[in-house]
Design a protein around this motif. Structure first.
Motif, PDB file in Angstrom:
ATOM      1  N   GLN A   1      -1.838  10.099  -7.934  1.00 16.38           N
ATOM      2  CA  GLN A   1      -2.888  10.011  -8.948  1.00 16.38           C
ATOM      3  C   GLN A   1      -2.242   9.890 -10.332  1.00 16.38           C
ATOM      4  OE1 GLN A   1      -6.401  10.110  -8.237  1.00 16.38           O
ATOM      5  NE2 GLN A   1      -6.369   9.314 -10.328  1.00 16.38           N
TER       6      GLN A   1
ATOM      7  N   ARG B   1       0.830  -1.204   0.000  1.00 12.58           N
ATOM      8  CA  ARG B   1       0.000   0.000   0.000  1.00 12.58           C
ATOM      9  C   ARG B   1       0.864   1.254   0.000  1.00 12.58           C
ATOM     10  NH1 ARG B   1      -5.883  -0.078   0.527  1.00 12.58           N
ATOM     11  NH2 ARG B   1      -6.311  -2.244   0.184  1.00 12.58           N
TER      12      ARG B   1
ATOM     13  N   GLY C   1       0.916   4.307  -2.687  1.00  9.66           N
ATOM     14  CA  GLY C   1       0.293   5.523  -2.157  1.00  9.66           C
ATOM     15  C   GLY C   1      -1.111   5.306  -1.659  1.00  9.66           C
ATOM     16  N   LEU C   2      -1.416   4.099  -1.172  1.00 13.91           N
ATOM     17  CA  LEU C   2      -2.788   3.783  -0.770  1.00 13.91           C
ATOM     18  C   LEU C   2      -2.878   3.389   0.700  1.00 13.91           C
ATOM     19  CD1 LEU C   2      -3.853   1.682  -3.884  1.00 13.91           C
ATOM     20  CD2 LEU C   2      -4.767   3.895  -3.229  1.00 13.91           C
TER      21      LEU C   2
ATOM     22  N   ALA D   1      -6.194  -4.415 -14.206  1.00 11.75           N
ATOM     23  CA  ALA D   1      -4.987  -3.850 -13.610  1.00 11.75           C
ATOM     24  C   ALA D   1      -3.962  -3.500 -14.683  1.00 11.75           C
ATOM     25  CB  ALA D   1      -4.383  -4.834 -12.611  1.00 11.75           C
TER      26      ALA D   1
ATOM     27  N   ARG E   1      -0.260   6.213 -10.402  1.00 11.84           N
ATOM     28  CA  ARG E   1      -1.014   4.965 -10.376  1.00 11.84           C
ATOM     29  C   ARG E   1      -1.648   4.703 -11.730  1.00 11.84           C
ATOM     30  NH1 ARG E   1      -2.701   6.312  -4.772  1.00 11.84           N
ATOM     31  NH2 ARG E   1      -4.337   7.523  -5.757  1.00 11.84           N
ATOM     32  N   GLY E   2      -1.713   3.440 -12.078  1.00 12.68           N
ATOM     33  CA  GLY E   2      -2.291   3.076 -13.368  1.00 12.68           C
ATOM     34  C   GLY E   2      -1.193   2.855 -14.376  1.00 12.68           C
TER      35      GLY E   2
ATOM     36  N   THR F   1       0.405  -0.360 -10.195  1.00  9.76           N
ATOM     37  CA  THR F   1      -0.960  -0.812  -9.946  1.00  9.76           C
ATOM     38  C   THR F   1      -0.908  -1.919  -8.913  1.00  9.76           C
ATOM     39  OG1 THR F   1      -1.816  -0.227 -12.113  1.00  9.76           O
ATOM     40  CG2 THR F   1      -2.954  -1.969 -10.971  1.00  9.76           C
ATOM     41  N   LEU F   2      -1.896  -1.866  -8.016  1.00 13.90           N
ATOM     42  CA  LEU F   2      -1.957  -2.864  -6.943  1.00 13.90           C
ATOM     43  C   LEU F   2      -3.136  -3.798  -7.205  1.00 13.90           C
ATOM     44  CD1 LEU F   2      -1.167  -3.871  -4.065  1.00 13.90           C
ATOM     45  CD2 LEU F   2      -2.639  -2.100  -3.155  1.00 13.90           C
ATOM     46  N   LEU F   3      -2.844  -5.085  -7.310  1.00 19.60           N
ATOM     47  CA  LEU F   3      -3.895  -6.094  -7.496  1.00 19.60           C
ATOM     48  C   LEU F   3      -4.216  -6.683  -6.134  1.00 19.60           C
ATOM     49  CD1 LEU F   3      -5.466  -7.789  -9.672  1.00 19.60           C
ATOM     50  CD2 LEU F   3      -3.599  -9.412  -9.537  1.00 19.60           C
ATOM     51  N   LEU F   4      -5.520  -6.714  -5.782  1.00 15.93           N
ATOM     52  CA  LEU F   4      -5.881  -7.131  -4.429  1.00 15.93           C
ATOM     53  C   LEU F   4      -6.151  -8.625  -4.344  1.00 15.93           C
ATOM     54  CD1 LEU F   4      -8.246  -4.198  -3.517  1.00 15.93           C
ATOM     55  CD2 LEU F   4      -5.855  -4.467  -2.930  1.00 15.93           C
ATOM     56  N   GLN F   5      -6.265  -9.082  -3.105  1.00 15.84           N
ATOM     57  CA  GLN F   5      -6.375 -10.510  -2.840  1.00 15.84           C
ATOM     58  C   GLN F   5      -7.694 -11.120  -3.287  1.00 15.84           C
ATOM     59  OE1 GLN F   5      -5.768 -11.439   1.263  1.00 15.84           O
ATOM     60  NE2 GLN F   5      -6.907 -13.326   1.175  1.00 15.84           N
TER      61      GLN F   5
ATOM     62  N   ASP G   1     -13.197  -2.848  -1.128  1.00 17.72           N
ATOM     63  CA  ASP G   1     -12.059  -3.276  -1.948  1.00 17.72           C
ATOM     64  C   ASP G   1     -12.115  -2.721  -3.364  1.00 17.72           C
ATOM     65  OD1 ASP G   1     -10.715  -4.640  -0.087  1.00 17.72           O
ATOM     66  OD2 ASP G   1     -10.988  -6.633  -0.951  1.00 17.72           O
ATOM     67  N   TYR G   2     -13.325  -2.679  -3.939  1.00 24.63           N
ATOM     68  CA  TYR G   2     -13.359  -2.265  -5.344  1.00 24.63           C
ATOM     69  C   TYR G   2     -12.977  -0.802  -5.504  1.00 24.63           C
ATOM     70  CZ  TYR G   2     -18.017  -0.270  -4.584  1.00 24.63           C
ATOM     71  OH  TYR G   2     -19.060   0.468  -4.107  1.00 24.63           O
TER      72      TYR G   2
ATOM     73  N   PHE H   1      -9.185  -0.855  -5.293  1.00 23.93           N
ATOM     74  CA  PHE H   1      -8.617  -1.371  -6.533  1.00 23.93           C
ATOM     75  C   PHE H   1      -8.759  -0.337  -7.653  1.00 23.93           C
ATOM     76  CE2 PHE H   1      -9.028  -4.501 -10.229  1.00 23.93           C
ATOM     77  CZ  PHE H   1      -7.658  -4.586 -10.392  1.00 23.93           C
TER      78      PHE H   1
ATOM     79  N   ALA I   1      -6.185   2.091  -7.072  1.00 24.31           N
ATOM     80  CA  ALA I   1      -4.871   1.484  -7.320  1.00 24.31           C
ATOM     81  C   ALA I   1      -4.544   1.408  -8.797  1.00 24.31           C
ATOM     82  CB  ALA I   1      -4.830   0.079  -6.720  1.00 24.31           C
ATOM     83  N   ARG I   2      -5.547   1.541  -9.681  1.00 20.15           N
ATOM     84  CA  ARG I   2      -5.184   1.528 -11.084  1.00 20.15           C
ATOM     85  C   ARG I   2      -5.385   2.880 -11.737  1.00 20.15           C
ATOM     86  NH1 ARG I   2     -10.324  -1.407 -10.834  1.00 20.15           N
ATOM     87  NH2 ARG I   2     -11.399  -1.182 -12.828  1.00 20.15           N
ATOM     88  N   GLY I   3      -5.384   3.918 -10.922  1.00 25.87           N
ATOM     89  CA  GLY I   3      -5.295   5.273 -11.442  1.00 25.87           C
ATOM     90  C   GLY I   3      -6.597   5.856 -11.937  1.00 25.87           C
TER      91      GLY I   3
ATOM     92  N   SER J   1     -13.072  -7.164  -5.176  1.00 26.10           N
ATOM     93  CA  SER J   1     -12.251  -6.103  -5.751  1.00 26.10           C
ATOM     94  C   SER J   1     -12.835  -5.533  -7.039  1.00 26.10           C
ATOM     95  CB  SER J   1     -10.817  -6.574  -5.963  1.00 26.10           C
ATOM     96  OG  SER J   1     -10.770  -7.621  -6.879  1.00 26.10           O
TER      97      SER J   1
END
Lengths: 618, 339
Positions: A88, A55, A59-60, A207, A91-92, A96-100, B234-235, B238, B241-243, A105
């Protein structure tokens, strides 16, 4: 551009990354660098700080936590915590953060294609802005005149210059779906219409739609079946190579991700305790790494007792002076409890934080159990299920399942999600009403009226939602004890003792317990009515490998002490090998193969079973 | 964590269910609701009839006033209004006429119920519409802002004002507004409904504000709670997290969080219809609320019965609209429907 600049562009780096919370440092002085196209594994139990590291690097961080240190992603330096605008921007396309959990998600009310398209559009916009900035700079330097539009076009190159049309977006989405081996039709689907593995693929497509330079995957397979786990990891590895991005794989299971990483960082209580190339970590130097590797259950043999790391990760603010692992370490000496061992580079490119790194680790060699050669043909099994049928919404979840559980026997029920194994457990436990077939317990056919608490009890998968958060452990157990037959009623203290928890835990709330401790409480609660049959529905799948081994040992002990019969439901074959004498393999609501666990896993007869066995990554 | 659902997972790529089956299911749902509504309205009509009968007061006294009348006149009046029949017959007579479209006559001013209704329904519907639109258009954004700035100054300001708005009774709010905007700052008229649409709207601004404040405060709190929860999900993480941009994220969260708010909007609208009685009295508006109030006092049975059924029908319609909006908003509800 100098050579060092070029090198910086081609890597992802973090320097002295520290995350601080209200109770003190959670992650301390973490540094790593990953070349683009390489994979770093970060391994540790829950509470080691690995997710917060992810995180912080994207930056999360949740409110109330603060990061310091620096992060560099393909040429962009960020001094943490970094402004909202910086992140901002980054990210992208940068990180990019992929969650569990693929079940939460993705937004449940939006179609998968739209959610991939959001990333695409955000990436294009960010690209346009970046291009604009680059173009402006170039324009100013050259003193050239030109419209903003042409500069943007020059800056973005072939990444697209204007707003893409709907059709273009649709085509792009289809391409991204194809990349993760999903048909284009999935774009029109809602996440709720897809299986877990497919959802995680959609999430990966979403992602990667903005082509990040760094992808952080936080436990990307923990919520998936073994067969999906391997597919998703293979997919990530392929995409990482194709996109030439840096990948950080975070997991509690070193054995699982070992084959997919170039370097591994082992974290404990917020610090790196061992790091190095993956190849050398197969022979750990730090006792914690050794413990993590050893607690992974093997599938090819059944161990007398699984190797465990005793105790739990200390919480931030409660970490002992000296080495944080000392309390759980069999090799700890006086030095370990007074001074903190520094992370020092040793031979073969690894670094270890342990005063005893020169002493070879005595890897315990647990005794292998000789499994039974045949199942008891006792005339009356404790549980006999005959041709059970359960239909949900017109679709059969169980189409005629028959199983037997002998008295004192442990029977594994194995299958992927959607196979019907949980439905079977719920029907047997009386939580669902079956449509036809029989459930016979000790010679009596069970209906909805003649069940008692001391027949069958269930331990569920998720210890976080299985306990009432507003109820102290003692109260929850006392409540369960009231359902026990009066002459067999134990005390809260007995129950806690039985599951290896100190008496003081009766005063605690579930939130004060770790995942493993909660699962112990859940087990104690289901033992309160003195059941003869315990159903464990994926009861260890939500736990870290180290804790999983503890709980499996506990279940074996309880079986012996109490003469319990066990119905153990799991998608994890290695786990089932350790706990079950016989197994039933279930697919699409039918038993496809049954027999002694050893025989079925060694020489599977059916294709489906073979597929499950080969999907196991370790 | 392994997948928690078992059954849903087996949903492989089955062909998409045809739209016709969804439309059919919706038609079935509506048909059942209409049947339910008819039963409900019948029950309500019986209850209202009985309540009017057992409530204190005497319709003949209301007609004749306090001067003494001869028993002959009383008997004639009783015969005229059918009061000499048995209770069941009185109800059945009313029902028969009602179903024929003859809604009866007001005893109080001797005009037909349909005329009374058509004169007054416009004011009340406009009042409710204005108040509801104002409440939703102001409250939902305020709730979203509070959720985005959770714990901040703006959030606290909005939360505190919503508590005040929630706890103030509507007649008190109405009186305060009357004092401030009609007496001290004479910007708005204090009574009447005005002539023509523009003038009517102008006359309705204060009453609508009175109605809107209470229910709006409620919507603010609900929207805030729902959005705080969604923004922690979470969404949303996420998506960040992808901008993905803030506006898109808020729209996504609102789309998911709005469902419980919509349920409440149905309740709010129903509550509002009831509150018109107080507000119309405060601002002397010639609407259905005032009519209902005076006809209850007068035991003007035909009017009471008709208005009650009208309000009940509105509430049934609102509830149905809420349920249909679920189907539009949540794919999971659509799957449920098909099962």
């Amino acid at each position: 551009m100098t050579l060092t600049q070029k090198a910086e562009l081609a890597e992802v780096r973090a320097d002295s990354l520290t995350v601080t919370g209200p109770a003190g440092d959670i992650v301390r002085g973490l540094s790593f660098s990953i070349p683009l196209g390489a994979t770093l594994g970060i391994v540790g139990e829950s509470g080691s700080g690995k997710s917060l590291t992810a995180r912080a690097v994207s930056g999360l961080l949740p409110a109330g936590l603060h990061a310091t240190g620096t992060v560099a992603i393909a040429g962009t330096d960020v001094t943490l915590p970094g402004s909202a605008a910086t992140w901002q921007r980054l990210r992208g396309r940068g990180v990019t953060l992929l969650l569990q959990d693929p079940f939460t998600s993705l937004s449940p009310t939006h179609r998968c294609g739209d959610q991939i398209a959001w990333t695409l559009r955000a990436g294009l916009r960010a690209g346009l802005r970046a291009g604009l900035r680059a173009g402006l700079r170039a324009g100013l330097r050259a003193g050239a005149r030109g419209s903003v539009r042409t500069m943007a076009a020059r800056g973005t190159g072939d990444r697209g210059t204007g707003r893409p049309s709907r059709a273009e977006i649709r085509d792009q989405v289809a391409l991204h779906l194809e990349e993760v081996n999903l048909p284009a039709a999935v774009a029109r689907r809602y996440p709720g219409e897809l299986s877990g593995g497919m959802r995680q693929r959609v999430a990966i497509a979403a992602a990667l739609a903005a082509s990040p330079r760094l992808l952080i995957a936080d436990e990307p397979t923990t919520a998936l079946d073994a067969s999906n786990q391997k597919d998703v990891l293979d997919l990530l590895a392929r995409l990482q190579a194709e996109h030439r991005m840096a990948l950080i794989l975070i997991s509690h299971d070193l054995g699982l991700i070992r084959g997919y990483t170039d370097e591994v960082l082992v974290m404990y209580a917020g610090r790196v305790v061992e790091e190095g190339p993956t190849v050398v970590l197969g022979k750990p130097v730090h006792p914690y790494t050794a413990g993590l590797l050893a607690s992974d259950p093997p599938m090819d043999r059944r161990l007398e007792r699984l190797i465990v790391i005793p105790g739990r990760v200390p919480e931030p603010g409660h970490r002992p002076p000296g080495c944080a692992f000392a309390d759980r370490c069999s090799m700890a000496s006086e030095d370990c409890r007074t001074a903190e061992p520094p992370l020092e580079r040793v031979a073969d490119g690894r670094a270890v934080a342990c005063f005893n790194s020169h002493i070879p680790i005595a890897v315990p060699d647990p005794a292998v159990v000789t499994e039974r050669w045949q199942r008891d043909d006792s005339p009356a099994p404790i549980l006999h299920v005959e041709r059970l049928v359960k239909i949900f919404a017109g679709r059969p979840a169980l189409s005629g399942v028959s199983i037997d559980v002998g008295d004192g026997e442990s029977v594994g029920i194995v299958g992927e999600s959607g196979s019907g194994k949980t439905t079977l457990a719920r029907c047997v436990a009386g939580l669902e009403k079956h449509d036809s077939g029989e459930i016979v317990f000790r010679g009596t056919m069970l209906t909805s009226d003649n069940r008692t608490a001391s027949q069958i009890q269930v331990v569920f998968q998720d210890p976080y939602s299985a306990l009432n958060p507003k109820m102290r452990v003692g109260a929850a157990l006392a409540e369960a004890l009231r359902t026990a037959p009066v002459n067999q009623r134990g005390s809260v203290g007995d129950l806690l003792d039985m599951v290896g928890l100190p008496q003081a835990f009766a005063r605690r709330y579930p939130a004060e317990l770790s995942g493993g401790e909660r699962q112990r409480v859940a087990i104690a609660r289901s033992l309160a009515p003195v059941p003869e049959l315990l159903i464990c529905d994926e009861s260890v799948s939500a736990l870290d490998v180290s804790v999983q081994a503890q709980i499996l040992n506990l279940l074996s002990d309880l079986r012996q002490e109490l003469g319990l019969s066990l119905m153990f439901i799991s998608h994890d074959l290695a786990v089932v090998r350790q706990i079950s004498d016989a197994i039933y393999v279930i697919n699409s609501g039918r038993v496809v193969e049954a027999g002694l666990t050893r025989d079925v896993l060694h020489a599977p007869a059916q294709d489906y079973t073979k597929r499950l066995v080969t999907a196991v990554t370790r | 964590m392994a997948p928690l659902t078992d059954v849903m997972d087996s949903a492989d790529l089955a062909p998409p269910v045809r739209a016709t089956s969804t439309a059919g299911a919706i038609a079935r749902l509506i048909a059942w609701r209409v049947v339910g509504a008819i039963v409900l309205l019948a029950v309500i009509s019986v209850l209202v009839f009985l309540l009017t009968y057992i409530s204190p007061g005497n319709i003949i006294k209301n007609i004749t006033g306090i001067r003494p009348v001869s028993p002959r006149i009383v008997a004639a009046l009783r015969a005229q209004y059918g009061l000499n029949q048995s209770l069941v017959m009185q109800y059945l007579h009313w029902l028969g006429r009602f179903l024929e479209g003859n809604w009866g006559r007001s005893i109080e001013d001797q005009t037909s119920v349909s005329q009374l209704f058509s004169e007054r329904v416009g004011v009340t519907l406009l009042l409710c519409g204005l108040a509801f639109a104002a409440a939703v258009l102001v409250s939902v954004p305020l709730g979203v802002i509070a959720a985005v700035r959770v714990g901040g100054v703006l959030d606290r300001l909005i939360s505190v004002s919503s508590v005040i708005g929630l706890s103030a009774p509507s007649f008190a709010v109405g009186l305060i507004l009357l004092y401030v905007f009609c007496y001290y700052l004479p910007i708005f008229p204090s009574s009447g409904a005005g002539q023509g649409l523009a003038d009517t709207v102008y006359h309705l601004i204060l009453p609508a504000a009175t109605l809107a404040i209470g229910v709006g405060a409620y919507i603010v709190r609900l929207t805030r709670t729902a959005m705080v929860r969604e923004l922690q999900s979470d969404y949303v993480s996420f998506a960040r997290a992808r901008g993905i941009g803030t506006r898109r994220i808020l729209a996504t969260a609102l789309r998911n969080g709005i469902i419980p708010v919509i349920t409440t909007m149905g309740l709010v609208l129903s509550f509002m219809v009831g509150s018109t009685i107080l507000v119309e009295t405060t601002f002397t508006l010639p609407g259905l609320g005032m009519l209902l109030q005076s006809s209850v006092e007068y035991k003007d049975f035909a009017v009471v019965q008709f208005l009650t059924l009208f309000f009940a029908a509105i509430i049934v319609l609102v509830t149905l609209a809420v349920d249909l909006s679920y189907l539009a908003l949540s794919p999971e509800w659509r799957w449920q429907l098909r099962k």
